[in-house]
Design a protein around this motif. Structure first.
Motif, PDB file in Angstrom:
ATOM      1  N   GLU A  12       0.682  -1.307  -0.080  1.00 50.96           N
ATOM      2  CA  GLU A  12      -0.120   0.092   0.046  1.00 50.96           C
ATOM      3  C   GLU A  12       0.964   1.270  -0.004  1.00 50.96           C
ATOM      4  OE1 GLU A  12      -4.458  -0.806   1.342  1.00 50.96           O
ATOM      5  OE2 GLU A  12      -2.997  -0.466   3.123  1.00 50.96           O
ATOM      6  N   PRO A  13       1.880   1.262   0.493  1.00 53.31           N
ATOM      7  CA  PRO A  13       2.782   2.826   0.593  1.00 53.31           C
ATOM      8  C   PRO A  13       3.251   2.901  -0.984  1.00 53.31           C
ATOM      9  CG  PRO A  13       3.516   1.154   2.345  1.00 53.31           C
ATOM     10  CD  PRO A  13       2.807   0.358   1.591  1.00 53.31           C
ATOM     11  N   TYR A  14       3.102   1.993  -1.837  1.00 53.21           N
ATOM     12  CA  TYR A  14       3.677   2.055  -3.332  1.00 53.21           C
ATOM     13  C   TYR A  14       2.718   2.208  -4.285  1.00 53.21           C
ATOM     14  CZ  TYR A  14       7.616   0.615  -0.478  1.00 53.21           C
ATOM     15  OH  TYR A  14       8.632   0.224   0.370  1.00 53.21           O
ATOM     16  N   ILE A  15       1.385   1.494  -3.823  1.00 56.35           N
ATOM     17  CA  ILE A  15       0.272   1.349  -4.752  1.00 56.35           C
ATOM     18  C   ILE A  15      -1.074   1.389  -3.958  1.00 56.35           C
ATOM     19  CG2 ILE A  15      -1.168  -0.360  -6.459  1.00 56.35           C
ATOM     20  CD1 ILE A  15       1.476  -2.061  -6.554  1.00 56.35           C
ATOM     21  N   ASN A  16      -1.951   2.440  -4.719  1.00 58.14           N
ATOM     22  CA  ASN A  16      -3.012   3.061  -3.813  1.00 58.14           C
ATOM     23  C   ASN A  16      -4.266   1.937  -4.582  1.00 58.14           C
ATOM     24  OD1 ASN A  16      -5.119   4.199  -2.413  1.00 58.14           O
ATOM     25  ND2 ASN A  16      -5.219   5.936  -3.660  1.00 58.14           N
ATOM     26  N   PHE A 125      -0.556  -2.986 -10.588  1.00 53.53           N
ATOM     27  CA  PHE A 125       0.148  -4.050  -9.605  1.00 53.53           C
ATOM     28  C   PHE A 125       1.206  -5.041 -10.438  1.00 53.53           C
ATOM     29  CE2 PHE A 125       0.626  -8.128  -7.592  1.00 53.53           C
ATOM     30  CZ  PHE A 125       0.828  -7.843  -6.303  1.00 53.53           C
ATOM     31  N   SER A 126       0.837  -5.446 -11.405  1.00 58.52           N
ATOM     32  CA  SER A 126       2.157  -6.018 -12.235  1.00 58.52           C
ATOM     33  C   SER A 126       3.125  -5.304 -12.746  1.00 58.52           C
ATOM     34  CB  SER A 126       1.419  -6.599 -13.643  1.00 58.52           C
ATOM     35  OG  SER A 126       2.231  -7.074 -14.451  1.00 58.52           O
ATOM     36  N   ARG A 127       2.923  -3.770 -12.984  1.00 57.58           N
ATOM     37  CA  ARG A 127       4.097  -2.951 -13.421  1.00 57.58           C
ATOM     38  C   ARG A 127       4.859  -2.898 -12.167  1.00 57.58           C
ATOM     39  NH1 ARG A 127       0.308   0.114 -15.811  1.00 57.58           N
ATOM     40  NH2 ARG A 127       0.544   1.783 -14.313  1.00 57.58           N
ATOM     41  N   PHE A 128       4.234  -2.499 -11.016  1.00 62.91           N
ATOM     42  CA  PHE A 128       5.170  -2.191  -9.624  1.00 62.91           C
ATOM     43  C   PHE A 128       5.917  -3.454  -9.310  1.00 62.91           C
ATOM     44  CE2 PHE A 128       5.387  -3.306  -5.313  1.00 62.91           C
ATOM     45  CZ  PHE A 128       6.074  -2.032  -4.770  1.00 62.91           C
ATOM     46  N   THR A 129       5.204  -4.466  -9.573  1.00 63.70           N
ATOM     47  CA  THR A 129       5.932  -5.830  -9.189  1.00 63.70           C
ATOM     48  C   THR A 129       7.201  -6.156 -10.162  1.00 63.70           C
ATOM     49  OG1 THR A 129       3.625  -7.006  -8.718  1.00 63.70           O
ATOM     50  CG2 THR A 129       5.568  -8.386  -8.979  1.00 63.70           C
ATOM     51  N   LEU A 130       6.959  -5.870 -11.256  1.00 63.46           N
ATOM     52  CA  LEU A 130       8.121  -5.858 -12.048  1.00 63.46           C
ATOM     53  C   LEU A 130       9.346  -5.007 -11.816  1.00 63.46           C
ATOM     54  CD1 LEU A 130       6.492  -6.620 -15.570  1.00 63.46           C
ATOM     55  CD2 LEU A 130       7.952  -8.301 -14.419  1.00 63.46           C
ATOM     56  N   GLU A 131       8.939  -3.743 -11.575  1.00 61.17           N
ATOM     57  CA  GLU A 131       9.864  -2.641 -11.309  1.00 61.17           C
ATOM     58  C   GLU A 131      10.494  -3.147 -10.044  1.00 61.17           C
ATOM     59  OE1 GLU A 131       7.328   0.619 -11.134  1.00 61.17           O
ATOM     60  OE2 GLU A 131       7.187   0.925 -13.325  1.00 61.17           O
ATOM     61  N   ALA A 132       9.752  -3.329  -9.230  1.00 52.57           N
ATOM     62  CA  ALA A 132      10.526  -3.891  -7.877  1.00 52.57           C
ATOM     63  C   ALA A 132      11.396  -4.784  -7.599  1.00 52.57           C
ATOM     64  CB  ALA A 132       9.361  -3.941  -6.786  1.00 52.57           C
ATOM     65  N   LEU A 133      11.237  -5.896  -8.631  1.00 52.85           N
ATOM     66  CA  LEU A 133      12.101  -6.844  -8.853  1.00 52.85           C
ATOM     67  C   LEU A 133      13.280  -6.566  -9.621  1.00 52.85           C
ATOM     68  CD1 LEU A 133       9.660  -9.988  -9.500  1.00 52.85           C
ATOM     69  CD2 LEU A 133      10.854  -9.564  -7.535  1.00 52.85           C
ATOM     70  N   PHE A 134      13.095  -5.737 -10.509  1.00 56.66           N
ATOM     71  CA  PHE A 134      14.095  -4.984 -11.247  1.00 56.66           C
ATOM     72  C   PHE A 134      15.233  -4.320 -10.625  1.00 56.66           C
ATOM     73  CE2 PHE A 134      16.170  -1.726 -13.844  1.00 56.66           C
ATOM     74  CZ  PHE A 134      16.938  -2.507 -14.766  1.00 56.66           C
ATOM     75  N   VAL A 135      14.666  -3.470  -9.607  1.00 58.51           N
ATOM     76  CA  VAL A 135      15.300  -2.582  -8.862  1.00 58.51           C
ATOM     77  C   VAL A 135      16.207  -3.416  -7.792  1.00 58.51           C
ATOM     78  CG1 VAL A 135      15.246  -0.657  -7.006  1.00 58.51           C
ATOM     79  CG2 VAL A 135      13.986  -0.504  -8.895  1.00 58.51           C
TER      80      VAL A 135
END
Length: 205
Positions: A12-16, A125-135
């Protein structure tokens, strides 16, 4: 705390995302409990699930030069799995194992695709997951080059101070890219220097 609350608290801090959308997400997955050292993805196979650790820990291993190399260590509130195999749906040499009795929320690739296509906030949600894993992977690569094994071990313990009695030393050493003997020397030196919390666990050395 409910499973839904645990996962929401992390994201939730990253995705509303509205409450009703979270409910749709949870319905697409299920919860499993594994044993210590249970293999949940075999080397050479295709990853079927994306896992979220509710309680416990896991590791991602690669067989190389007649031994397993640990490429990732994951704990509560983190994603676990062979991510490249999951998203590409192709087999890989990575093996995924739970390092202790572990409770996992998992979602299949088929249901993950449904999440992306059918749920209003699924694509976000999918985009955030991919971005988080990449970072996460990029940071790991940078730290491998710019930090010493001692610094990286200290960073691990700062995040997970109970790691030293939850995770086999061979996996910690492999993840750091050093031998178990070198890891033992680092641990003892840190205790001698009285430099951080591991002195509280000196009896475990």
């Amino acid at each position: 705390m409910q499973i839904e609350d645990i996962i929401k608290r992390v994201f939730e801090p990253y995705i509303n995302i509205p409450f009703e959308e979270w409910n749709l997400f949870f319905k697409l997955g299920d919860v499993i409990v594994t044993k210590k050292n249970e293999i949940i993805k075999i080397a050479g196979s295709t990853e079927k699930y994306l896992y979220f650790i509710l309680q416990g820990s896991g590791g991602v291993l690669l067989w190389n030069n007649n031994k397993f190399v640990c490429t990732d260590l994951c704990y509560e509130g983190e994603l676990l799995g062979d991510f490249m195999s999951f998203f590409l749906q192709k087999p890989s040499l990575l093996e995924v194992v739970t390092l202790e009795s572990t409770e996992l929320f998992r979602i299949s690739k088929e249901n993950f695709n449904k999440l992306v296509c059918d749920v209003d906030y699924g694509d976000k949600f999918s985009r955030f997951t991919l971005e988080a894993l990449f970072v996460q992977k990029q940071m790991q690569q940078i730290e491998m080059i710019t930090k010493t094994a001692t610094d990286r071990y200290f960073d691990l313990l700062t995040k997970k101070p109970d790691m030293i009695y939850r995770t086999p030393q061979k996996y910690i050493a492999s993840y750091l890219g050093i031998s178990t003997q070198s890891l033992s020397r680092i641990r003892k030196q840190l205790v001698v220097n009285n430099s951080y919390m591991e002195k509280n666990y000196i009896s475990l050395l």
